[in-house]
Design a protein around this motif. Structure first.
Motif, PDB file in Angstrom:
ATOM      1  N   GLN A  35       0.842  -1.204   0.000  1.00  0.00           N
ATOM      2  CA  GLN A  35       0.000   0.000   0.000  1.00  0.00           C
ATOM      3  C   GLN A  35       0.875   1.251   0.000  1.00  0.00           C
ATOM      4  O   GLN A  35       1.989   1.253   0.533  1.00  0.00           O
ATOM      5  CB  GLN A  35      -0.911   0.007   1.232  1.00  0.00           C
TER       6      GLN A  35
ATOM      7  N   LYS B 259      -5.630  -2.045  -6.386  1.00  0.00           N
ATOM      8  CA  LYS B 259      -6.491  -0.967  -5.922  1.00  0.00           C
ATOM      9  C   LYS B 259      -5.752   0.370  -5.954  1.00  0.00           C
ATOM     10  O   LYS B 259      -4.518   0.418  -5.957  1.00  0.00           O
ATOM     11  CB  LYS B 259      -6.969  -1.249  -4.490  1.00  0.00           C
ATOM     12  N   PHE B 260      -6.520   1.445  -5.963  1.00  0.00           N
ATOM     13  CA  PHE B 260      -5.948   2.794  -5.927  1.00  0.00           C
ATOM     14  C   PHE B 260      -5.024   2.934  -4.707  1.00  0.00           C
ATOM     15  O   PHE B 260      -5.360   2.520  -3.603  1.00  0.00           O
ATOM     16  CB  PHE B 260      -7.077   3.815  -5.857  1.00  0.00           C
TER      17      PHE B 260
ATOM     18  N   SER C   1      -6.233  -4.951 -13.067  1.00  0.00           N
ATOM     19  CA  SER C   1      -7.521  -4.494 -12.538  1.00  0.00           C
ATOM     20  C   SER C   1      -7.666  -4.795 -11.057  1.00  0.00           C
ATOM     21  O   SER C   1      -8.526  -4.230 -10.379  1.00  0.00           O
ATOM     22  CB  SER C   1      -8.675  -5.136 -13.317  1.00  0.00           C
TER      23      SER C   1
ATOM     24  N   HIS D 288      -2.292   1.304  -4.208  1.00  0.00           N
ATOM     25  CA  HIS D 288      -1.646   0.042  -3.904  1.00  0.00           C
ATOM     26  C   HIS D 288      -0.667  -0.270  -5.029  1.00  0.00           C
ATOM     27  O   HIS D 288      -0.731   0.343  -6.102  1.00  0.00           O
ATOM     28  CB  HIS D 288      -2.677  -1.080  -3.745  1.00  0.00           C
TER      29      HIS D 288
END
Length: 360
Positions: free
Chosen positions: A80, A166-167, A163, A169
């Protein structure tokens, strides 16, 4: 002037090259409006290899970073990233940056190009912890592949399910035939996409394959001029314009990255600002009359009294209107408040609006 590993590629593409943060960088290829709209609607690739990369490792790496940055790094999990800033001791900001957590003992800091040396010295001056720092800025290239077609176009270059990232990450994997590429779902455009951290020796290969993979998705190389208009439409701060050594995160509406449940540099003074209020605030505005606001233009009230100054401004390619950011005296900062921008000898009407300017 430093040159990125892809310098000759930009020259061959006919880019207009300009000095920026000690580097010779492409400011535009076909023109800012064309490149801007292509990122919003299709796909663009930026060479932002001038950015700095520091690795911070060791048993107390997290302790060091928790103290020198304003956000709460303990909230991060492996894979993250986090937007944060380095507060100074005088209510200002040394730099804004992104921290990537690989594991509890390994972090990557990505800092602004103009602040590499300053940030390195600043963080090191507080490193009384069991943390090892390594400045890898000269070893890495950074590509930002941005736009709504990014996942579809780039998926052919890696086995990683893009896809699924995640944003804010990231993962480290093979990409375009290069090993150990950091694939990060971050960027400064607001149109989605990835940032790719690549070892310099692989930069040209990855650049070529990114452009080739994006051909059917109308990919274009994009320069720093469109990067600036794209970030401004989102209301993202630019260091040296909207934030600097004299602006506090509370004034800059960066309270959301200033977490007072942690102990960090200048915490007590910034907490007082939060509790007692500040004398000025960063606001977003759009012009109601014709004109283009530029950095340092005065902001006036209805009686022509100076109440602040513009920090960033442009003619928005997406909205076809003039927009900007600036600091104004507290009390003049509410949404729909009308004010005036001094553009040469004219006072041009403007009003304060809610961010982001550009809404998808």
């Amino acid at each position: 002037m430093h040159k990125t590993a892809l310098h000759q590629k930009h020259v061959d593409l006919g880019a207009k090259m300009v000095p920026f943060a000690g580097y010779e960088m492409p400011v535009s290829y076909e023109g800012v409006n064309i490149e801007h709209q292509n990122v919003r609607n299709h796909l663009g690739v930026f060479d932002v290899s001038h950015m700095g990369e520091f690795f911070v490792e060791g048993a107390e790496a997290e302790d060091l970073l928790q103290y020198v940055t304003s956000n709460d790094i303990s909230k991060l999990v492996d894979g993250q990233a986090q937007y944060t800033c380095l507060p100074n001791e005088k209510n200002g900001i040394v730099d804004d940056l992104i921290i990537y957590r690989f594991n509890a003992e390994k972090y990557l800091l990505v800092v602004n190009a103009s602040n590499i040396d300053k940030d390195w010295k600043w963080i090191n001056s507080y490193n009384t912890y069991k943390a090892t720092m390594r400045n890898a800025s000269d070893n890495y290239s950074l590509l930002a592949v941005q736009g709504p077609k990014a996942i579809e176009a780039m998926q052919t270059l890696t086995d990683v399910d893009l896809s699924a990232i995640k944003f804010y990450h990231f993962t480290e994997a093979e990409f375009a035939g290069a090993d150990e590429v950091i694939i990060s779902a971050t960027g400064y455009t607001g149109s989605g996409g990835f940032e790719l951290y690549i070892k310099n020796e692989n930069a040209e290969q990855v650049w070529n394959k990114v452009l080739d993979a994006g051909k059917d998705h109308n990919i274009k190389p994009v320069g720093l001029a469109a990067r600036d208009t794209l970030r401004l439409e989102m209301g993202f701060c630019l260091y040296g314009n909207d934030i600097d050594e004299t602006t506090s995160p509370i004034e800059a509406k960066l309270g959301w990255i200033t977490k007072f449940n942690t102990d960090f540099i200048n915490k007590d003074n910034l907490l007082k600002q939060k509790e007692n209020g500040v004398e000025r605030k960063l606001v977003a505005f759009e012009l109601l009359d014709k004109g283009i606001p530029r950095k340092d233009y005065p902001i006036l009230d209805s009686e022509n009294n100076p109440i602040g100054y513009v920090t960033s401004g442009t003619q928005s390619p997406s909205l076809n209107k003039a927009i900007g950011l600036g600091y104004v005296k507290t009390g003049f900062h509410t949404i729909d408040q009308e004010l005036f921008i001094q553009i040469r000898k004219k006072q041009v009407r403007a009003k304060i609006v809610k961010l982001p300017f550009y809404k998808q």
